[in-house]
Design a protein around this motif. Structure first.
Motif, short mmCIF file in Angstrom:
data_model
loop_
_atom_site.label_atom_id
_atom_site.label_comp_id
_atom_site.label_asym_id
_atom_site.label_seq_id
_atom_site.Cartn_x
_atom_site.Cartn_y
_atom_site.Cartn_z
N ALA A 236 -4.91 1.31 6.85
CA ALA A 236 -4.16 1.69 5.65
C ALA A 236 -4.83 2.84 4.92
CB ALA A 236 -4.04 0.47 4.73
N ARG A 237 -4.01 3.68 4.28
CA ARG A 237 -4.50 4.78 3.44
C ARG A 237 -4.22 4.54 1.97
NH1 ARG A 237 -8.15 7.14 5.91
NH2 ARG A 237 -7.88 8.95 4.51
N HIS A 238 -3.27 3.66 1.69
CA HIS A 238 -2.93 3.32 0.30
C HIS A 238 -2.79 1.80 0.20
CE1 HIS A 238 -1.58 7.53 0.63
NE2 HIS A 238 -1.89 7.61 -0.67
N ILE A 239 -3.45 1.24 -0.80
CA ILE A 239 -3.38 -0.21 -1.03
C ILE A 239 -3.07 -0.45 -2.51
CG2 ILE A 239 -4.60 -2.41 -0.98
CD1 ILE A 239 -6.29 -1.33 1.30
N ALA A 240 -2.02 -1.22 -2.79
CA ALA A 240 -1.63 -1.54 -4.18
C ALA A 240 -1.86 -3.03 -4.42
CB ALA A 240 -0.17 -1.20 -4.42
N ILE A 241 -2.54 -3.33 -5.52
CA ILE A 241 -2.84 -4.71 -5.90
C ILE A 241 -2.27 -4.93 -7.30
CG2 ILE A 241 -4.63 -6.43 -6.29
CD1 ILE A 241 -6.43 -4.82 -4.41
N GLN A 242 -1.42 -5.95 -7.45
CA GLN A 242 -0.79 -6.26 -8.74
C GLN A 242 -0.93 -7.76 -9.03
OE1 GLN A 242 3.44 -5.81 -8.91
NE2 GLN A 242 3.52 -5.76 -11.14
N LEU A 243 -1.39 -8.08 -10.23
CA LEU A 243 -1.50 -9.46 -10.70
C LEU A 243 -0.69 -9.58 -11.98
CD1 LEU A 243 -2.81 -12.21 -10.18
CD2 LEU A 243 -4.74 -11.49 -11.61
N ALA A 244 0.41 -10.33 -11.93
CA ALA A 244 1.33 -10.39 -13.07
C ALA A 244 1.95 -11.78 -13.13
CB ALA A 244 2.41 -9.31 -12.95
N ARG A 245 2.82 -11.98 -14.14
CA ARG A 245 3.53 -13.24 -14.33
C ARG A 245 5.00 -13.04 -13.98
NH1 ARG A 245 2.96 -17.86 -17.70
NH2 ARG A 245 1.07 -17.00 -18.62
N GLU A 246 5.53 -13.94 -13.18
CA GLU A 246 6.95 -13.91 -12.80
C GLU A 246 7.53 -15.30 -12.99
OE1 GLU A 246 7.32 -12.51 -8.85
OE2 GLU A 246 6.38 -10.56 -9.24
N GLY B 175 4.82 -0.61 11.79
CA GLY B 175 5.00 0.75 11.30
C GLY B 175 5.36 0.85 9.83
N LYS B 176 5.50 -0.28 9.13
CA LYS B 176 5.93 -0.22 7.72
C LYS B 176 4.98 -0.97 6.78
CE LYS B 176 10.84 0.35 8.71
NZ LYS B 176 12.22 -0.15 8.46
N ASP C 30 0.15 -2.60 1.50
CA ASP C 30 -0.54 -1.47 2.13
C ASP C 30 0.45 -0.74 3.01
OD1 ASP C 30 -0.79 -2.28 5.09
OD2 ASP C 30 -1.57 -4.07 4.09
N ASP C 31 0.06 0.50 3.38
CA ASP C 31 0.92 1.34 4.22
C ASP C 31 0.36 1.44 5.63
OD1 ASP C 31 -1.35 2.78 3.69
OD2 ASP C 31 -0.30 4.64 3.11
N GLY C 32 -0.30 0.36 6.09
CA GLY C 32 -0.88 0.37 7.42
C GLY C 32 0.16 0.27 8.52
N VAL C 33 -0.32 0.04 9.73
CA VAL C 33 0.57 0.02 10.89
C VAL C 33 1.43 -1.24 10.91
CG1 VAL C 33 -0.99 1.43 12.27
CG2 VAL C 33 -1.22 -1.07 12.30
N GLY C 34 1.03 -2.28 10.15
CA GLY C 34 1.81 -3.52 10.11
C GLY C 34 1.71 -4.31 11.41
N PHE C 35 2.44 -5.41 11.50
CA PHE C 35 2.43 -6.26 12.68
C PHE C 35 3.68 -7.14 12.67
CE2 PHE C 35 0.16 -8.44 9.35
CZ PHE C 35 0.66 -9.73 9.40
N ASP C 36 3.94 -7.76 13.81
CA ASP C 36 5.07 -8.69 13.93
C ASP C 36 4.58 -10.08 13.48
OD1 ASP C 36 7.27 -10.16 14.48
OD2 ASP C 36 7.39 -9.65 16.61
N ALA C 37 4.98 -10.50 12.28
CA ALA C 37 4.49 -11.76 11.71
C ALA C 37 4.88 -12.97 12.55
CB ALA C 37 5.01 -11.93 10.28
N ALA C 38 5.99 -12.87 13.29
CA ALA C 38 6.44 -14.03 14.07
C ALA C 38 5.63 -14.22 15.34
CB ALA C 38 7.92 -13.90 14.40
#
Length: 546
Positions: free
Chosen positions: A473-483, A530-531, A493-501
């Motif tokens: 990854a080249r960009h990583i976003a971390i957010q801690l909030a209330r929903e 890729g996403k 992250d914007d890394g190569v990703g993977f097939d979770a299944a």
């Protein structure tokens, strides 16, 4: 509770059950009698209605047949006393009627005839003008009226041509007939019903209840619905008396038989059960086989029990010693199992924390050192900063390892505010890796518990390490909030990703899920080749702050 007391209680229970059975039997008999009387009452009421309908059939036929007669239709227009005397007056005995009146459509009386009653009844004992609306609405009227001679049953039919068998034309007049409910008529009803019958005035109180007697009433009403008289029938049920006598004999027989059975039971239980049990109880209470010497000679079950109890005294001490030894062995076994369980839990926790904390920190320092080689000649200052950051990270790792050796979990010691620790971690990672971090904390301090903060920090370390090591990854976003009252942690992250299944799950992903379960949170991973990867950690709900 002593055995004798229990047996007495059992006998009392038997007596109670017997008394209850007698009561239930008596109540069942009463219910059957009530059902029988209710059925007979219904039958008597239905019989009375059928009888009154049958006895009134001739009067109804008189009114219906003569009102649908062509000569009667002509008689309205041309009254002929001689014709009326031959065809109406002479027909009264044939239909057991006592009076008849012919009335034209406007309510004027044309003819009146009587039989066996006062001649005053040649005129109806009611106002015909008041009756006309009822006659126009009810084609074949049936009601009762009170007269000086007594109660009259009235039937009326509209006078129409004989060819009008459907009775659809407008009435040309009405033929009204009456029957007097005199003593002779009531006696005939009484003979058929086999009951005492009488006509009483409305509102007359019912006679007091008489055993085995059924009283039925039928209201006799006029055309307005007002009660003229009450037809009361009192029928004595002759079969009820033998039934009551039979029920009494049945109860008496049940009581005698039950008393004999209970007395025999009491004597037998006292002699064959209570006395042997007393000796057994005495032997056990005194812890001595002496009271059982004579009882052991008996060939019954209590004799065998006495022999067994006497033998049990010899084995008691040996059994007590064996039980004590087994108790100590079981206690030692439980202690060993508990120590083994604690050791296994400590080993699993240590392995997880070393993987999530120490190994990830060492790996991050290693990645930072790999970047120093490239910048030693190009940018010595940046290389020096990376070396300092790697050194700090390794020193922190050393402190954590020491804490593990001392049996402490590092993050539960006194520490700064969670947001500060998280920002410090991101700063360290930024100094070691050329990655753009975006950190956003929209959660008030102390929202998470200390345990949740520790596990959350380890989860962030593991996820960032995976994004750098496996995703590139080249960009990583971390957010801690209330929903929706839930604290939520998002890592993207914007890394190569993977097939979770289809991804092979190692210890890293298993540790993440285990940590989330321990703090009551839900852990989800969404990734596409890729996403990049999107990780969400949703904590248990928190009350809203004002």
């Amino acid at each position: 509770m002593k055995t004798q007391t229990r047996l007495i209680a059992l006998l009392c229970l038997v007596l109670g059950v017997f008394a209850l059975s007698v009561g239930l039997l008596r109540e069942s008999q009463k219910r059957e009698s009530r059902q029988m009387f209710g059925q007979i009452a219904q039958e008597r009421a239905a019989l009375t209605e059928r009888l009154l309908d049958l006895t009134g059939q001739t009067l109804r036929n008189f009114a219906n047949d003569y009102s649908n007669w062509g000569e009667m239709f002509q008689f309205i227009d041309r009254p002929d006393p001689a014709w009326a005397s031959v065809n109406i007056d002479a027909s009264l005995p044939n239909f057991n009627a006592h009076a008849a009146w012919v009335v034209c459509a406007n309510g004027k009386q044309i003819h009146g005839a009587v039989r066996g009653v006062d001649a005053a009844l040649r005129t109806p004992p009611f106002a015909i003008a008041d009756l006309l609306p009822y006659l126009r609405q009810n084609k074949f009227a049936h009601f009762f009226v009170s007269s000086p001679a007594g109660v009259l049953e009235i039937r009326a039919g509209p006078i129409q041509p004989s060819e009008d068998t459907a009775r659809t034309t407008a009435p040309h007049g009405w033929f009204i007939v009456a029957r007097l409910w005199d003593a002779d008529y009531q006696r005939s009803l009484q003979q058929v019903l086999e009951s005492e019958v009488q006509l009483v005035a409305p509102g007359t109180a019912a006679p007091p209840d008489t055993p085995n007697e059924i009283v039925t009433e039928r209201k006799l009403t006029d055309w307005t619905g007002k009660t003229v008289a009450l037809f009361r029938s009192a029928h004595r049920v002759r079969t009820a008396e033998p039934v009551d006598i039979g029920n009494d004999y049945e109860i008496l027989l049940f009581l005698v038989f039950g008393g004999i059975v209970i007395a025999a039971t009491v004597i037998g239980v006292t002699r064959w059960v209570v006395r042997p049990l007393r000796r057994l109880e005495q032997s056990l209470a005194e812890n001595s086989p002496a009271p059982l010497r004579t009882l052991a000679l008996q060939p019954d079950i209590f004799g065998r029990l006495a022999t067994l109890v006497a033998g049990s005294f010899e084995h008691r001490q040996e059994l007590e010693r064996e039980i004590d030894e087994r108790r100590r062995a079981e206690a030692a076994l439980r202690q060993s199992r508990e120590e083994l369980r604690q050791s296994s839990e400590l080993k699993a926790r240590l392995a997880r924390d070393l993987h999530d904390g120490v190994i990830q920190s060492i790996y991050a320092a290693g990645l930072g050192l790999e970047g120093v080689r490239a910048s030693l000649t190009r940018d010595p200052t940046a290389a020096e900063r990376k070396l300092d950051a790697a050194r700090d990270a390794l020193n922190q790792t050393i402190r954590e390892v020491r804490s593990f050796i001392q049996g402490l979990e590092p993050e539960f010691a006194d520490r700064p505010e969670f947001g500060q620790v998280l920002r410090s971690l991101i700063t360290t990672l930024q100094s070691l890796h050329p990655v753009a971090f975006a950190l956003q904390i929209d959660l008030p301090p102390a929202t998470l518990s200390a345990r949740e903060e520790v596990h959350t920090l380890q989860i962030v370390r593991e996820c960032v390490s995976n994004a750098l090591r496996h995703g590139g990854a080249r960009h990583i976003a971390i957010q801690l909030a209330r929903e929706d009252d839930h604290p939520v942690l998002h890592l993207r992250d914007d890394g190569v990703g993977f097939d979770a299944a289809n991804v092979r799950r190692g210890s890293g992903l298993a540790n993440l899920a285990s940590r989330a379960t321990e703090i009551g949170a839900t852990f989800t991973i969404a990734s596409t080749l890729g996403k990049g990867t999107d990780i969400t950690l949703r904590f248990s709900p928190r009350p809203s702050t004002p």
